[in-house]
Motif scaffolding. Structure first.
Motif, PDB file in Angstrom:
ATOM      1  N   UNK A   9       0.499  -1.222   0.000  1.00  0.00           N
ATOM      2  CA  UNK A   9      -0.164  -0.058  -0.411  1.00  0.00           C
ATOM      3  C   UNK A   9       0.930   1.268   0.448  1.00  0.00           C
ATOM      4  N   UNK A  10       0.353   2.143  -0.621  1.00  0.00           N
ATOM      5  CA  UNK A  10       1.053   3.281  -0.925  1.00  0.00           C
ATOM      6  C   UNK A  10       0.767   4.604  -1.124  1.00  0.00           C
ATOM      7  N   UNK A  11       0.828   5.619  -0.548  1.00  0.00           N
ATOM      8  CA  UNK A  11       0.345   7.084  -1.156  1.00  0.00           C
ATOM      9  C   UNK A  11       0.393   8.102   0.274  1.00  0.00           C
ATOM     10  N   UNK A  12      -0.248   8.917   0.277  1.00  0.00           N
ATOM     11  CA  UNK A  12       0.146  10.227   1.664  1.00  0.00           C
ATOM     12  C   UNK A  12      -0.403   9.510   2.753  1.00  0.00           C
ATOM     13  N   UNK A  13       0.253   8.983   3.215  1.00  0.00           N
ATOM     14  CA  UNK A  13       0.061   8.953   4.649  1.00  0.00           C
ATOM     15  C   UNK A  13      -0.479   9.287   5.564  1.00  0.00           C
ATOM     16  N   UNK A  14       0.280  11.125   5.616  1.00  0.00           N
ATOM     17  CA  UNK A  14      -0.186  12.228   6.130  1.00  0.00           C
ATOM     18  C   UNK A  14      -2.065  12.793   6.013  1.00  0.00           C
ATOM     19  N   UNK A  15      -2.329  13.033   4.733  1.00  0.00           N
ATOM     20  CA  UNK A  15      -2.529  13.540   3.770  1.00  0.00           C
ATOM     21  C   UNK A  15      -4.472  12.178   3.971  1.00  0.00           C
ATOM     22  N   UNK A  17      -4.555   8.828   5.571  1.00  0.00           N
ATOM     23  CA  UNK A  17      -4.839   8.300   6.418  1.00  0.00           C
ATOM     24  C   UNK A  17      -5.614   7.725   6.718  1.00  0.00           C
ATOM     25  N   UNK A  18      -6.984   8.767   6.350  1.00  0.00           N
ATOM     26  CA  UNK A  18      -8.392   7.950   6.724  1.00  0.00           C
ATOM     27  C   UNK A  18      -8.475   6.651   5.680  1.00  0.00           C
ATOM     28  N   UNK A 127      -9.057   5.773  -5.099  1.00  0.00           N
ATOM     29  CA  UNK A 127      -9.411   7.402  -4.931  1.00  0.00           C
ATOM     30  C   UNK A 127      -9.756   8.245  -3.866  1.00  0.00           C
ATOM     31  N   UNK A 128      -9.286   8.982  -3.095  1.00  0.00           N
ATOM     32  CA  UNK A 128      -9.902   9.730  -2.198  1.00  0.00           C
ATOM     33  C   UNK A 128     -10.915  10.673  -2.223  1.00  0.00           C
TER      34      UNK A 128
END
Length: 172
Positions: A9-15, A17-18, A127-128
């Protein structure tokens, strides 16, 4: 060659995180039925490690992964963490590594996406958002794999996670 049994799993772990937290919650909870072997459990790098050392650790995890899940949110394309340009050993004047290593100006997410596009067959881009926004996806995966929104908006302006779609995409 390692067996490819993991999910990365990859992504922006702060932005984002939900959504990332929700994936792990579904994976850890017996009720949900979403089960994957997390590639991040294999090796760990310290936050004080050099960016090139961390990328080496990421590559080890990616090499054991059969599925790559990228979570795309508002800040995904703007992430710069992991670029050698921000490393204390990068000589900006000569634009090279002072330790003699290869300088890689890609962020961690760009590196992960480029590597996944070349080496991993199953790619899922979540996509979030309530819809797919390919323009927010890193170019290496923009037209690769399965792209789907993480949730749907209801008529009363509330959101429901697209759990079944996500489960099918990751585990199916």
């Amino acid at each position: 060659m390692a067996y490819r049994t993991r999910t990365y799993i990859a992504g922006d772990w702060t932005g984002d995180s939900d959504l990332i937290g929700r994936l792990y919650e579904w994976n850890d909870g017996d009720y949900w039925g979403l089960h994957f072997n997390d590639a991040h459990e294999l090796t760990q790098a310290r936050d004080t490690s050099l960016n090139c050392s961390i990328k080496s650790s990421l590559r080890e995890r990616l090499d054991c992964s059969k599925a790559f899940v990228l979570v795309v949110g508002e800040s995904t394309l703007g992430l710069r963490a992991g670029s050698c340009a921000y490393c204390r050993d990068y000589g900006k004047y000569y634009q090279r590594c002072c330790r003699g290593r290869h300088a890689d100006l890609r962020s961690y997410v760009e590196y992960e996406c480029d590597y996944a596009a070349e080496h991993i067959e199953k790619i899922v881009v979540l996509y979030n958002y309530a819809s797919v926004h390919r323009e927010k996806c890193p170019e290496a995966l923009r037209y690769e794999g399965l792209h789907l929104p993480a949730y749907r908006m209801n008529g009363d302006r509330t959101a429901n996670w697209c759990y079944q779609d996500i489960k099918r995409a990751i585990c199916g």
